[in-house]
Write a protein that holds these residues in place. Structure first.
Motif, PDB file in Angstrom:
ATOM      1  N   SER A  34      -9.994   8.693   3.000  1.00  0.00           N
ATOM      2  CA  SER A  34      -9.250   9.634   2.162  1.00  0.00           C
ATOM      3  C   SER A  34      -8.129   8.892   1.468  1.00  0.00           C
ATOM      4  N   SER A  36      -4.614   7.809   0.697  1.00  0.00           N
ATOM      5  CA  SER A  36      -3.456   7.585   1.570  1.00  0.00           C
ATOM      6  C   SER A  36      -3.825   7.327   3.020  1.00  0.00           C
ATOM      7  N   SER A  37      -5.110   7.152   3.307  1.00  0.00           N
ATOM      8  CA  SER A  37      -5.483   6.858   4.686  1.00  0.00           C
ATOM      9  C   SER A  37      -5.088   5.431   5.051  1.00  0.00           C
ATOM     10  N   GLY A  38      -4.753   4.635   4.028  1.00  0.00           N
ATOM     11  CA  GLY A  38      -4.376   3.246   4.274  1.00  0.00           C
ATOM     12  C   GLY A  38      -5.514   2.287   3.937  1.00  0.00           C
ATOM     13  N   LYS A  39      -6.460   2.770   3.163  1.00  0.00           N
ATOM     14  CA  LYS A  39      -7.639   1.982   2.785  1.00  0.00           C
ATOM     15  C   LYS A  39      -7.245   0.711   2.039  1.00  0.00           C
ATOM     16  N   SER A  40      -6.404   0.881   1.007  1.00  0.00           N
ATOM     17  CA  SER A  40      -5.986  -0.297   0.243  1.00  0.00           C
ATOM     18  C   SER A  40      -5.240  -1.269   1.132  1.00  0.00           C
ATOM     19  N   SER A  41      -4.402  -0.741   2.013  1.00  0.00           N
ATOM     20  CA  SER A  41      -3.608  -1.626   2.864  1.00  0.00           C
ATOM     21  C   SER A  41      -4.523  -2.481   3.736  1.00  0.00           C
ATOM     22  N   LYS A 202      -2.440   3.039  10.694  1.00  0.00           N
ATOM     23  CA  LYS A 202      -1.145   3.662  11.016  1.00  0.00           C
ATOM     24  C   LYS A 202      -0.989   3.933  12.510  1.00  0.00           C
ATOM     25  N   ASP A 204       0.955   2.709  14.422  1.00  0.00           N
ATOM     26  CA  ASP A 204       2.377   2.757  14.767  1.00  0.00           C
ATOM     27  C   ASP A 204       2.962   4.159  14.613  1.00  0.00           C
ATOM     28  N   VAL A 230      -2.351  -1.845  12.236  1.00  0.00           N
ATOM     29  CA  VAL A 230      -1.096  -1.475  11.583  1.00  0.00           C
ATOM     30  C   VAL A 230      -1.025  -2.351  10.339  1.00  0.00           C
ATOM     31  N   CYS A 231      -1.402  -1.785   9.228  1.00  0.00           N
ATOM     32  CA  CYS A 231      -1.555  -2.631   8.032  1.00  0.00           C
ATOM     33  C   CYS A 231      -0.426  -2.476   7.035  1.00  0.00           C
ATOM     34  N   ARG A 232       0.592  -1.707   7.438  1.00  0.00           N
ATOM     35  CA  ARG A 232       1.673  -1.541   6.465  1.00  0.00           C
ATOM     36  C   ARG A 232       2.267  -2.913   6.176  1.00  0.00           C
TER      37      ARG A 232
HETATM   38  P1  GDP Z   1      -4.941   4.422   0.360  1.00  0.00           P
HETATM   39  O1  GDP Z   1      -4.575   5.500  -0.578  1.00  0.00           O
HETATM   40  O2  GDP Z   1      -5.917   4.892   1.382  1.00  0.00           O
HETATM   41  O3  GDP Z   1      -5.365   3.164  -0.277  1.00  0.00           O
HETATM   42  O4  GDP Z   1      -3.637   4.124   1.218  1.00  0.00           O
HETATM   43  P2  GDP Z   1      -2.567   2.994   1.082  1.00  0.00           P
HETATM   44  O5  GDP Z   1      -3.058   1.733   1.641  1.00  0.00           O
HETATM   45  O6  GDP Z   1      -2.004   2.972  -0.266  1.00  0.00           O
HETATM   46  O7  GDP Z   1      -1.510   3.564   2.100  1.00  0.00           O
HETATM   47  C1  GDP Z   1      -0.880   4.817   1.931  1.00  0.00           C
HETATM   48  C2  GDP Z   1       0.497   4.748   2.522  1.00  0.00           C
HETATM   49  O8  GDP Z   1       0.422   4.513   3.898  1.00  0.00           O
HETATM   50  C3  GDP Z   1       1.326   3.619   1.954  1.00  0.00           C
HETATM   51  O9  GDP Z   1       2.636   4.087   1.751  1.00  0.00           O
HETATM   52  C4  GDP Z   1       1.305   2.573   3.025  1.00  0.00           C
HETATM   53  O10 GDP Z   1       2.490   1.792   3.071  1.00  0.00           O
HETATM   54  C5  GDP Z   1       1.191   3.383   4.259  1.00  0.00           C
HETATM   55  N1  GDP Z   1       0.518   2.671   5.323  1.00  0.00           N
HETATM   56  C6  GDP Z   1      -0.648   2.033   5.255  1.00  0.00           C
HETATM   57  N2  GDP Z   1      -0.996   1.505   6.450  1.00  0.00           N
HETATM   58  C7  GDP Z   1       0.004   1.818   7.278  1.00  0.00           C
HETATM   59  C8  GDP Z   1       0.243   1.555   8.655  1.00  0.00           C
HETATM   60  O11 GDP Z   1      -0.555   0.932   9.362  1.00  0.00           O
HETATM   61  N3  GDP Z   1       1.390   2.044   9.181  1.00  0.00           N
HETATM   62  C9  GDP Z   1       2.279   2.751   8.455  1.00  0.00           C
HETATM   63  N4  GDP Z   1       3.366   3.190   9.022  1.00  0.00           N
HETATM   64  N5  GDP Z   1       2.077   3.022   7.164  1.00  0.00           N
HETATM   65  C10 GDP Z   1       0.964   2.565   6.583  1.00  0.00           C
END
Ligand code: GDP
Length: 690
Positions: A34, A36-41, A202, A204, A230-232
């Motif tokens: 989805s 914001s699921s953190g896919k790009s990260s 996420k 964390d 934890v990919c932030r």
């Molecule tokens: P995408 O829309 O699925 O590609 O999601 P993004 O990679 O852009 O991540 C969405 C938000 O979640 C961003 O603000 C990231 O910084 C945050 N985020 C991604 N991975 C993590 C994580 O492992 N921990 C935390 N706390 N935030 C994360």
């Protein structure tokens, strides 16, 4: 073992260029999740750079086929868009911008498209991997987004998560797994969870024990398991990234710090898998296994495809080889050949005939202007019915009037700009022939080549134009002062002008017939009668008849005028024809009686002289230079890409070339697979050694 993956990815990319997909490809890892699921990260943590498009309203609208290539011998990190030919891009923010542009190029109405963007990334810090990033699932469409977007994204992802691809399903730890769109999608196509890797981002953000619970999920058991990450990107690493540094280690350090601070849950004794490094290894391993498992099937599919392509090549093209280069060379050769044929049958005699015809017409115009346009009385027809010959102008050779008249007519002919006229006539004729040669050649289907050929001919003709026309003009100069006529020239002129007058007469009669047909014989006669009366002054025409008169419309009056003009012209020509045939006109001394014959002789002299120089200055030059100019413009100057573009303009040639390319590519891939299997065999043997 890794070298196998690299080779299989290479094969996969080659097969992609052949197109079609289906069994004719090797699996890849498809990344879904989805928004914001953190896919790009996750992807950026693997690559070590921020390179994916960001922004709240920015939806990835096209799949990104990401090929990661490990380059252990070089420190350089860069990306390449093979389809764009932009070369190596070392600045990852430029890759990000390019991806954004490529996504934005998809029209909003279309929302998403399955036309993938290919991106290869080279780095010593990445594993060999083939990943496909898809648009993130959305819950509801945003206010600027079309309502059908949600479904379109689902459909697009569904297309890619089919077997044998591996699914990387991304879900965030802080969202209940039962609500994970990625896992639900994977479940639909992989109900037994055999080719799905679950990634929980996420970690964390949830309590560690809750985290462990998620990772050991039993509701959606996956054979390939779950990995928590934890990919932030830590703030400082983000700064690094902007300065071009690799951010993987910063992410891993940050991640390790978190997991090691909860040793009970995530320590060595724990049963759950966590960490980006772990994930990378899993991806490498799973991809290699999956690709290797597909290899035999892919090989069979290629063999079958190849057989079909070979058969088609034989049946449709009789095994005739073709390349864009050979096609161009053949087309050019045959065009030059047809040009040579033309040049052999368009020489001096043809130029002469062409030019004489143009000058004949000029002579006719001159005669009409200076001799035939006077009121008929001027030609003093005394009882023409009784003695046709008396209808001749009383052109007494001793009369200054008739001498001046002929001198003025002759001078108008010699001074009309024969050089320019003759050069224009011949140059346009050449250009016209080149056009018709193009139309009859293979180049007819190639606008680019057509332009090049037309440019080649017009550039030569333009180059030669002024000097040729000057030369011709110079050489006819003596005729402007004096013209001597030999008896044989005179009799030839007399014969010729008789022919020309007859043609002119026929043209007049034909034009009159057309008028007659268009309004009817009787009406034409009536309106001509009216026009004649007006001319004689019997009737006065108000406003020149623009509003019609005498019961005839303006249009009818106009036709009546034309018809009576043609009738008078025809009468005159008949009279002059008789005059030319008459005995007086057999003698050059009587040239004042017979201006038609004299002017024809002049025209003939002008023609002969002009042709002499046109032949040398224009024709021979053109025949010599044109094929050379073609070679330059269509041969040596073009690079491979241009020649390819040229050849592919013709759909038939494109099909032929495509088939050959496909066949070659399939053969090459098959060869690669065979050598890969041998290599695999050796690797296995090696690993069995004690
Ligand atoms: P995408 O829309 O699925 O590609 O999601 P993004 O990679 O852009 O991540 C969405 C938000 O979640 C961003 O603000 C990231 O910084 C945050 N985020 C991604 N991975 C993590 C994580 O492992 N921990 C935390 N706390 N935030 C994360």
């Amino acid at each position: 073992m890794m070298v196998l993956t690299r080779k299989m990815i290479e094969i996969r990319n080659m097969l992609n260029t052949v197109g079609q997909g289906g069994a004719l490809t090797l699996p890849s890892i498809v990344v879904i999740g989805s928004q914001s699921s953190g896919k790009s990260s996750v992807l950026e943590a693997i690559v070590g750079h921020e390179f994916l498009p960001k922004g709240t309203n920015m939806v990835t609208r096209r799949p990104i086929e990401l090929t990661l290539i490990n380059t252990p011998d070089s420190q350089a990190e860069y990306g390449e868009f093979p389809a764009l030919g932009m070369g190596k891009i070392t600045d990852f923010s430029q890759i990000q911008r390019t991806l954004t542009d490529l996504n934005l190029a998809v029209p909003v109405e279309q929302c998403v498209t399955d036309d993938p963007i290919q991106l290869s990334i080279y780095s010593p810090h990445i594993p060999d991997l083939s990943l496909i990033d898809l648009p993130g699932y959305i819950q509801v469409s945003g206010k600027d987004q079309p309502p059908e977007l949600k479904q379109k994204i689902v459909d697009l992802c569904d297309k890619y998560i089919q077997p044998p691809n591996v699914i990387l399903a991304i879900s965030a730890a802080d969202v209940d797994l039962a609500n994970s769109t990625a896992l639900r999608a994977s479940r639909r196509v992989d109900p037994r969870g055999e080719r799905t890797i679950g990634v929980i981002t996420k970690m964390d953000l949830v309590d560690p024990s809750r985290g462990v619970e998620i990772l050991s999920d039993q509701k959606y058991p996956l054979r390939l398991g779950y990995v928590g990450v934890v990919c932030r990107i830590p703030q400082t690493a983000g700064l690094f990234s902007r300065s071009g540094h690799n951010i993987t280690s910063a992410i891993v350090k940050n991640e390790n710090a978190y997991f090691s601070s909860h040793p009970t849950q995530f320590g060595p004794a724990s049963s759950v898998a966590v960490g980006t490094t772990n994930l990378r290894h899993k991806l490498m391993h799973v991809l290699e296994q999956t690709m290797a498992a597909s290899l035999a099937g892919t090989r069979d599919a290629i063999i079958q495809e190849l057989e079909e392509a070979t058969y088609e090549f034989k049946v449709q093209y009789n095994d005739r080889p073709l390349s864009a280069e050979s096609y161009l060379a053949e087309s050019l050769d045959s065009f030059k050949h047809s040009f040579k044929e033309f040049s052999e049958q368009f020489g001096r005699p043809q130029v002469r005939a062409l030019l004489k015809e143009v000058l004949d017409q000029k002579v006719m115009d001159l005669l009409a202007k200076r001799y035939w346009n006077k009121p008929i009385e001027d030609l003093s027809p005394v009882q023409p019915e009784a003695d046709p010959l008396s209808a001749l102008p009383k052109a007494d050779p001793g009369s200054l009037y008739w001498q001046r008249k002929l001198d003025a007519s002759t001078s108008e002919l010699t001074k009309l700009g024969v050089g320019r006229l003759a050069t224009t006539v011949v140059a346009s004729e050449l250009q016209r022939h080149v056009d018709s040669l193009i139309a009859a050649s293979t180049f007819a289907a190639h606008p680019y080549a057509q332009r090049a050929i037309v440019d080649a001919s017009s550039s030569i003709l333009n180059d030669r134009f002024y000097s040729t026309s000057d030369q011709v003009e110079n050489c006819i100069k003596p005729f402007k002062f004096e013209i001597e006529v030999e008896p044989n020239e005179w009799s030839k002129g007399r014969e010729n002008v008789g022919r020309v007058l007859k043609t002119e007469l026929r043209a007049c009669e034909a034009a009159q017939k057309r008028l007659e047909d268009s309004i009817g014989k009787k009406r034409l006669r009536d309106v001509m009668g009216f026009v004649d009366r007006v001319r004689k002054g019997d009737v006065v025409l108000e406003g020149n008849g623009t509003g019609g008169a005498g019961g005839f419309s303006a249009d009818l009056l106009q036709k009546g005028r034309e018809a009576s003009f043609l009738r008078d012209r025809a009468d005159l020509i008949k009279m002059r024809l008789m005059a030319v045939k008459a005995k007086q006109c057999a003698n050059p001394k009587n040239k004042y009686y017979c201006p038609e014959v004299f002017l024809d002789v002049v025209a003939d002299k002008l023609t002969s002289t002009a042709v002499l120089f046109l032949n040398v200055e224009l024709l021979s030059e053109f025949y010599y230079n044109f094929p050379r100019e073609l070679d330059i413009r269509l041969g040596r100057h073009l690079d491979h890409a241009e020649i390819e573009r040229f050849a592919r303009e013709d759909p038939k040639v494109r099909k032929h070339l495509d088939l050959i390319k496909r066949k070659d590519m399939l053969e090459m891939v098959l060869q690669k697979i065979e050598s890969l299997r041998q290599l695999e065999g050796r690797v296995k043997q090696h690993s069995q050694l004690p």
